[in-house]
Design an enzyme around this catalytic site. Structure first.
Site, mmCIF file in Angstrom:
data_model
loop_
_atom_site.group_PDB
_atom_site.id
_atom_site.type_symbol
_atom_site.label_atom_id
_atom_site.label_comp_id
_atom_site.label_asym_id
_atom_site.label_seq_id
_atom_site.Cartn_x
_atom_site.Cartn_y
_atom_site.Cartn_z
ATOM 1 N N LYS A 54 0.816 -1.195 0.000
ATOM 2 C CA LYS A 54 0.000 0.000 0.000
ATOM 3 C C LYS A 54 0.864 1.265 0.000
ATOM 4 O O LYS A 54 0.405 2.338 -0.364
ATOM 5 C CB LYS A 54 -0.895 0.024 1.257
ATOM 6 C CG LYS A 54 -1.840 -1.138 1.384
ATOM 7 C CD LYS A 54 -2.609 -0.978 2.699
ATOM 8 C CE LYS A 54 -3.366 -2.247 3.048
ATOM 9 N NZ LYS A 54 -3.966 -2.138 4.395
ATOM 10 N N GLY A 55 2.086 1.144 0.460
ATOM 11 C CA GLY A 55 2.918 2.306 0.776
ATOM 12 C C GLY A 55 3.104 3.354 -0.297
ATOM 13 O O GLY A 55 3.258 4.529 0.009
ATOM 14 N N ASP B 3 14.926 -0.152 1.892
ATOM 15 C CA ASP B 3 15.649 -0.353 3.147
ATOM 16 C C ASP B 3 16.796 -1.318 2.853
ATOM 17 O O ASP B 3 17.870 -0.899 2.423
ATOM 18 C CB ASP B 3 14.659 -0.880 4.193
ATOM 19 C CG ASP B 3 15.259 -0.995 5.578
ATOM 20 O OD1 ASP B 3 16.312 -0.407 5.822
ATOM 21 O OD2 ASP B 3 14.670 -1.689 6.438
ATOM 22 N N LYS C 132 17.027 4.472 2.476
ATOM 23 C CA LYS C 132 17.752 4.569 3.750
ATOM 24 C C LYS C 132 19.238 4.385 3.503
ATOM 25 O O LYS C 132 19.643 3.462 2.805
ATOM 26 C CB LYS C 132 17.257 3.494 4.717
ATOM 27 C CG LYS C 132 15.983 3.888 5.409
ATOM 28 C CD LYS C 132 15.671 2.962 6.568
ATOM 29 C CE LYS C 132 14.312 3.328 7.125
ATOM 30 N NZ LYS C 132 13.821 2.323 8.066
ATOM 31 N N PHE D 206 12.859 4.854 11.807
ATOM 32 C CA PHE D 206 11.586 4.353 11.324
ATOM 33 C C PHE D 206 10.701 5.533 10.930
ATOM 34 O O PHE D 206 10.424 6.424 11.725
ATOM 35 C CB PHE D 206 10.882 3.459 12.357
ATOM 36 C CG PHE D 206 9.731 2.742 11.738
ATOM 37 C CD1 PHE D 206 9.949 1.622 10.938
ATOM 38 C CD2 PHE D 206 8.431 3.215 11.890
ATOM 39 C CE1 PHE D 206 8.892 0.975 10.307
ATOM 40 C CE2 PHE D 206 7.367 2.570 11.259
ATOM 41 C CZ PHE D 206 7.597 1.452 10.475
ATOM 42 N N LEU D 207 10.293 5.542 9.668
ATOM 43 C CA LEU D 207 9.585 6.698 9.119
ATOM 44 C C LEU D 207 8.118 6.407 8.803
ATOM 45 O O LEU D 207 7.768 5.295 8.416
ATOM 46 C CB LEU D 207 10.298 7.156 7.839
ATOM 47 C CG LEU D 207 11.806 7.400 7.979
ATOM 48 C CD1 LEU D 207 12.431 7.716 6.633
ATOM 49 C CD2 LEU D 207 12.077 8.527 8.976
ATOM 50 N N ASP E 267 3.358 3.660 6.730
ATOM 51 C CA ASP E 267 2.582 3.465 7.951
ATOM 52 C C ASP E 267 3.382 2.875 9.096
ATOM 53 O O ASP E 267 4.460 2.312 8.906
ATOM 54 C CB ASP E 267 1.422 2.517 7.681
ATOM 55 C CG ASP E 267 1.898 1.070 7.511
ATOM 56 O OD1 ASP E 267 2.805 0.836 6.687
ATOM 57 O OD2 ASP E 267 1.399 0.187 8.217
HETATM 58 P P1 5GP Z 1 13.384 -3.890 2.206
HETATM 59 O O1 5GP Z 1 13.099 -5.184 1.518
HETATM 60 O O2 5GP Z 1 14.023 -2.863 1.297
HETATM 61 O O3 5GP Z 1 14.190 -4.096 3.463
HETATM 62 O O4 5GP Z 1 12.010 -3.376 2.731
HETATM 63 C C1 5GP Z 1 11.324 -2.352 2.148
HETATM 64 C C2 5GP Z 1 9.933 -2.272 2.717
HETATM 65 O O5 5GP Z 1 9.981 -2.263 4.148
HETATM 66 C C3 5GP Z 1 9.286 -0.984 2.304
HETATM 67 O O6 5GP Z 1 8.560 -1.134 1.100
HETATM 68 C C4 5GP Z 1 8.398 -0.690 3.483
HETATM 69 O O7 5GP Z 1 7.163 -1.372 3.327
HETATM 70 C C5 5GP Z 1 9.126 -1.287 4.674
HETATM 71 N N1 5GP Z 1 9.924 -0.274 5.394
HETATM 72 C C6 5GP Z 1 11.269 -0.181 5.438
HETATM 73 N N2 5GP Z 1 11.658 0.857 6.188
HETATM 74 C C7 5GP Z 1 10.529 1.461 6.620
HETATM 75 C C8 5GP Z 1 10.271 2.627 7.437
HETATM 76 O O8 5GP Z 1 11.143 3.340 7.933
HETATM 77 N N3 5GP Z 1 8.957 2.933 7.644
HETATM 78 C C9 5GP Z 1 7.943 2.193 7.133
HETATM 79 N N4 5GP Z 1 6.695 2.592 7.410
HETATM 80 N N5 5GP Z 1 8.144 1.098 6.356
HETATM 81 C C10 5GP Z 1 9.429 0.734 6.110
#
Ligand code: 5GP
Ligand code: MG
Length: 179
Positions: free
Chosen positions: A47-48, A107, A135, A156-157, A163
């Site tokens: 959803k993000g 992330d 990040k 954490f944002l 969300d």
């Molecule tokens: P990755 O596979 O890159 O570690 O994870 C990315 C996903 O993790 C993003 O699409 C998001 O849904 C979630 N995520 C990573 N960091 C944050 C953050 O700081 N805040 C939020 N709300 N979601 C995050």
């Protein structure tokens, strides 16, 4: 001060800065995607990315098709595993088309890399990736988005679609949840 469930939020990126940066990204993407034969397909990840996609496509002065993909990542841990389960696939056939994959935040990069591979199997002519936030110093895989809105610190944002337990998506800026 704003808060979610008793935790204070500190403003990291305000609404005006977001609008300005989204406009810049749209200009850049529009220019690159002007070579597309037929309308490019913008694929937002639910959803993000819903708010970012809505703003980005409205800033673009070219005809585009908008579609959404919804995946969940397997595993209980708060860190993504990179193994994805497709909850809602695309409605559009993207074979031979120019595709822009759009996500809210990168992330570790595990999820986006897996989704990128999943979309490549659909044989698009071109597949580019745009993330609103990245990040710093967190990447675990070799995956570089073509377009990045802002580099952010490892906090954490929430806000602008992101969300915390489904709360905070409707905030107009990006906030860090302070403990
Ligand atoms: P990755 O596979 O890159 O570690 O994870 C990315 C996903 O993790 C993003 O699409 C998001 O849904 C979630 N995520 C990573 N960091 C944050 C953050 O700081 N805040 C939020 N709300 N979601 C995050
Ligand atoms: Mg996500």
């Amino acid at each position: 001060m704003r808060e979610i469930r008793g935790k204070p939020l500190s403003l990291l990126i305000d609404e005006g800065s977001i609008r300005k940066r989204v406009r810049e990204l749209a200009r850049e993407i529009e220019k690159d995607f002007s070579h597309s034969e037929g309308e490019p397909v913008v694929v937002g990840l639910l959803k993000g990315a819903f708010i970012f996609v809505a703003d980005l496509v409205r800033e673009m002065d070219i005809a585009v098709v908008v579609d959404f993909l919804w995946v969940s990542s397997y595993g209980q841990s708060t860190e993504s595993s990179g193994v994805i389960k497709v909850l809602k696939d695309l409605d559009t056939d993207v074979e031979g088309r120019w595709v822009l994959l759009v996500d809210d935040i990168l992330d570790t990069g595990l999820t986006l890399k897996e989704i990128h591979t999943f979309l490549l199997r659909k044989k698009p002519a071109v597949l580019r990736t745009c993330v609103f936030l990245e990040k710093e110093g967190r990447k675990k895989v070799d995956f570089n988005p073509d377009y990045i809105g802002f580099k952010v610190p490892n906090k954490f944002l929430v806000g602008y679609g992101l969300d915390w337990g489904e709360m905070g998506r409707n905030l107009k800026g990006i906030y860090a949840v302070e403990s």
